[in-house]
Design a protein around this motif. Structure first.
Motif, short mmCIF file in Angstrom:
data_model
loop_
_atom_site.label_atom_id
_atom_site.label_comp_id
_atom_site.label_asym_id
_atom_site.label_seq_id
_atom_site.Cartn_x
_atom_site.Cartn_y
_atom_site.Cartn_z
N GLY A 392 159.32 58.27 35.42
CA GLY A 392 158.86 59.64 35.63
C GLY A 392 158.97 60.46 34.36
N GLY A 393 158.58 61.71 34.47
CA GLY A 393 158.65 62.64 33.36
C GLY A 393 158.58 64.06 33.90
N GLY A 394 158.08 64.96 33.09
CA GLY A 394 158.01 66.36 33.52
C GLY A 394 156.74 66.66 34.30
N GLN A 395 156.90 67.40 35.38
CA GLN A 395 155.74 67.89 36.12
C GLN A 395 155.30 69.21 35.50
N GLY A 396 153.99 69.47 35.47
CA GLY A 396 153.50 70.74 34.96
C GLY A 396 153.88 71.88 35.89
N ALA A 397 154.11 73.05 35.30
CA ALA A 397 154.42 74.25 36.10
C ALA A 397 153.15 74.81 36.72
N LYS A 398 153.31 75.64 37.75
CA LYS A 398 152.17 76.34 38.32
C LYS A 398 152.46 77.84 38.38
N TYR A 399 151.56 78.59 38.96
CA TYR A 399 151.60 80.04 38.82
C TYR A 399 152.86 80.69 39.40
N ASN A 400 153.57 80.00 40.28
CA ASN A 400 154.74 80.62 40.90
C ASN A 400 155.94 79.68 40.98
N GLN A 401 155.91 78.59 40.19
CA GLN A 401 156.98 77.60 40.36
C GLN A 401 157.14 76.76 39.10
N ASP A 402 158.40 76.48 38.74
CA ASP A 402 158.67 75.56 37.65
C ASP A 402 158.24 74.15 38.03
N GLY A 403 157.91 73.35 37.02
CA GLY A 403 157.66 71.94 37.26
C GLY A 403 158.95 71.20 37.55
N LEU A 404 158.87 70.13 38.32
CA LEU A 404 160.04 69.33 38.62
C LEU A 404 160.42 68.48 37.41
N ASP A 405 161.70 68.15 37.32
CA ASP A 405 162.23 67.42 36.17
C ASP A 405 162.33 65.93 36.48
N GLY A 406 161.85 65.10 35.55
CA GLY A 406 162.05 63.65 35.65
C GLY A 406 161.48 63.02 36.90
N VAL A 407 160.24 63.36 37.25
CA VAL A 407 159.62 62.84 38.47
C VAL A 407 158.29 62.16 38.13
N HIS A 408 157.81 61.35 39.07
CA HIS A 408 156.46 60.82 38.96
C HIS A 408 155.48 61.92 39.36
N VAL A 409 154.33 61.95 38.71
CA VAL A 409 153.34 62.98 39.00
C VAL A 409 151.98 62.35 39.28
N ASN A 410 151.18 63.09 39.97
CA ASN A 410 149.78 62.77 40.23
C ASN A 410 149.60 61.41 40.90
N MET A 411 149.16 60.39 40.18
CA MET A 411 148.69 59.16 40.83
C MET A 411 149.79 58.19 41.22
N THR A 412 151.03 58.51 40.95
CA THR A 412 152.11 57.59 41.27
C THR A 412 153.20 58.30 42.04
N ASN A 413 153.92 57.52 42.85
CA ASN A 413 154.94 58.12 43.72
C ASN A 413 156.06 57.11 43.99
N THR A 414 156.32 56.23 43.02
CA THR A 414 157.35 55.22 43.23
C THR A 414 158.74 55.81 42.99
N MET A 415 159.74 55.12 43.52
CA MET A 415 161.12 55.49 43.26
C MET A 415 161.59 54.78 41.99
N ASN A 416 162.79 55.14 41.52
CA ASN A 416 163.33 54.44 40.36
C ASN A 416 164.17 53.25 40.81
N THR A 417 164.40 52.32 39.90
CA THR A 417 165.30 51.22 40.19
C THR A 417 166.72 51.68 39.90
N PRO A 418 167.58 51.72 40.90
CA PRO A 418 168.96 52.15 40.63
C PRO A 418 169.60 51.27 39.55
N VAL A 419 170.46 51.88 38.75
CA VAL A 419 171.10 51.16 37.64
C VAL A 419 171.82 49.92 38.15
N GLU A 420 172.51 50.06 39.29
CA GLU A 420 173.28 48.93 39.81
C GLU A 420 172.37 47.76 40.20
#
Length: 562
Positions: A392-420
């Motif tokens: 993931g990475g940074g989501q773009g901000a919109k007119y009334n809300q900050d972008g989310l941090d370290g997330v998948h955006v647009n065409m993808t929606n997978t989870m991360n692989t836990p370190v363990e």
């Protein structure tokens, strides 16, 4: 079909949710029974239900990219295996991008649903396998120049016939992949998911009757069409243009232009990619199926985000993809990294055009890539492994809300692989994982921050990294600043640190660390209009430095925050 059925809104909604629930249960079975972490932990897969004609009726909320891909593959398969010529217990497997529209690691399995002798539906799932052969572990080399180098191609063939598994075919396929054990396990999970879907639909038809279920499957699609047309009517009619660039194809670093013209008129959208650059030599070419998925996602996200996915969306949207271009290549162009990078850029340009029509419905540019990170080789017992993940990475901000941090955006929606899980399954060590301060684009509303992951290979390995926004930063909107660029480094065992391009494949010795920093999202609005308290909270959270607070936002912090 009975002629006296009329549409009842309550029945329509009940059956729409029932079919959606079946698709979701199929997804749960697939992820809970899969063997590879890429499917069972990251959930890089999708499940869906279709009419016997191949029209999408319901799709689980998994990966937006598959919104356009799965209908493409199902309809293509039906040309070879019409539903009326299939039998109970049949299942068809395919991964050929020039039929399915995706890339080779995405293997799709399609099964007919019968009630008595009548086909009442199709169920399908698509899952990203961690290896399908080819030039590099993970089948995601950035240096391929034709699809034959990317792995084994599977045309539409029966993996199961009348309930009998084609074990000879499975052996042939497994013989051509590095991680055959995971391949067998994931294929079985896919077959099991479809079997659950078949059982649930048969149970449903026993309650509703065949004619009623068939009628309402069509009505669900008609309902989606009416809704998307009504939503498009609300957008200002006009012609909107936008362009952006892909940062090379993995072989050449020359920028590749992607341009679109979006016309909104009379409840329809016409999206024309004429002017886009020619197909690339490297593996970033996007089949028409990928391009369709991006367009449908962008239109849905802006016009009617809550609209359930179905064939109805496509009926209101015309998409023009000139043959021989980056968005509709000719065989045998390589395509492995189109899903990773080109899909995100296609989406960016469509959203950039739609931002002119509906600025309050579109975010600034996000991280701009699925940022693929693949390490493969043999562990200390001599067994092949392949770690595949998109970051993931940074989501773009919109007119009334900050972008989310370290997330998948647009065409993808997978989870991360836990370190363990990562360290348990592979000869890898995660040395760093976190968000990157000051990577989100400043604005009245801040863009989301990118993330960094540093992974050390404990054995000799082959690494493939593919990301974007290394050169052209994610754009902001309405005076918002762009997000920070992506970066990738290799730290060799002696401590030498090398900066790498955004796309590369190379061998590395044991104890080499690979560091990937993904791009942040663009900001929205003038940074000087940001609330001082919001800036202070960003600094407290470690997302913005004190220096950036002063320079970008003009905020002098209290001493305890310095």
């Amino acid at each position: 079909m009975a002629k006296n059925i009329t549409t009842d809104p309550i029945t329509l909604e009940v059956l729409r949710n029932a079919l959606q629930s079946v698709a979701e249960e199929m997804g749960a079975i697939l992820t809970r029974t899969a063997l590879s972490p890429n499917i069972k932990d990251r959930r890089d897969c999708s499940t869906a239900i279709y009419t016997p004609r191949g029209s999408l009726v319901a799709q689980a909320e998994h990966i937006p990219l598959h919104l356009g891909l799965m209908p493409t593959v199902v309809k293509a398969v039906l040309k070879h295996f019409p539903a009326e010529k299939l039998a109970p217990g049949d299942a068809i497997i395919i991964n050929d991008p020039y039929t399915s529209g995706s890339h080779l690691p995405d293997i799709c399995i399609i099964s007919p649903v019968f009630y008595g002798r009548r086909p009442i539906a199709l169920v399908a799932n698509l899952a990203h396998h961690v290896d399908v052969g080819g030039a590099a572990p993970g089948s995601m080399s950035t240096a391929t120049t034709e699809i034959f180098q990317e792995g084994i191609r599977i045309p539409p063939v029966k993996i199961s016939s009348k309930g009998h598994l084609n074990r000879d075919l499975l052996r042939v396929l497994a013989h051509n992949v590095r991680t055959s054990e995971e391949f067998y396990g994931d294929i079985q999970a896919q077959l099991s998911a479809n079997q659950v879907g078949i059982q649930r639909l048969q149970e449903l038809v026993r309650r509703t009757g065949m004619d009623t279920l068939a009628y309402y499957m069509d009505e669900i699609i008609n309902y989606a069409e009416r809704r998307i047309r009504a939503a498009l009517e609300e957008l200002p009619a006009g012609i909107y243009q936008f362009y952006d660039y892909l940062e090379g194809d993995g072989i050449d670093e020359e920028l590749i232009k992607i341009t679109t013209t979006v016309e909104i008129k009379d409840g329809t959208a016409r999206v024309d990619f004429t002017g886009t650059g020619p197909q690339a030599r490297g593996p970033v070419n996007a089949t028409r199926g990928v391009t369709l998925a991006c367009v449908y996602f962008a239109i849905k996200a802006v016009a009617d985000p809550e609209l359930p996915a179905s064939e109805g969306i496509a009926r209101a949207v015309e998409v023009i993809t000139p043959p021989g271009t980056l968005v509709n290549p000719r065989f045998p162009a390589p395509v492995a990294h189109a899903n990773i990078n080109t899909a995100q850029r296609i989406t960016d340009v469509v959203l950039g055009a739609l931002a002119q029509a509906a600025p309050h419905r579109v975010t600034a540019a996000g991280t701009g890539s699925m940022s693929n990170f693949t390490i493969g080789g043999r562990d200390n017992r001599g067994r092949y492994y392949s770690y595949v993940e998109t970051y993931g990475g940074g989501q773009g901000a919109k007119y009334n809300q900050d972008g989310l941090d370290g997330v998948h955006v647009n065409m993808t929606n997978t989870m991360n692989t836990p370190v363990e899980i990562l360290e348990l399954n592979y000869p890898l060590l995660v040395e760093r994982y976190g968000l990157i301060p000051d990577s989100g684009g400043p604005g009245k509303f801040r863009g989301g921050t990118g993330l960094v992951r540093e992974i050390k290979a404990l054995e000799d390995a082959t690494v493939s990294v593919s990301t974007e926004r290394n050169i052209r930063r994610p754009w902001g909107l309405q005076g918002g600043a762009p997000g920070k660029s992506s970066r990738c480094y290799i730290k060799l065992p002696g401590g030498t640190r090398q900066e790498m391009p955004g796309k590369f494949t190379r061998s590395v010795p044991r104890d080499t660390a690979v560091i990937l920093e993904t791009a942040g999202g663009g900001g929205f609005g003038n940074p000087r209009d940001r609330s001082p308290e919001a800036v202070r909270q960003d600094v407290r959270s470690g997302l913005v430095s004190g220096e950036a607070a002063r320079k970008q936002y003009g905020i002098e912090l209290d001493e305890e925050l310095n």
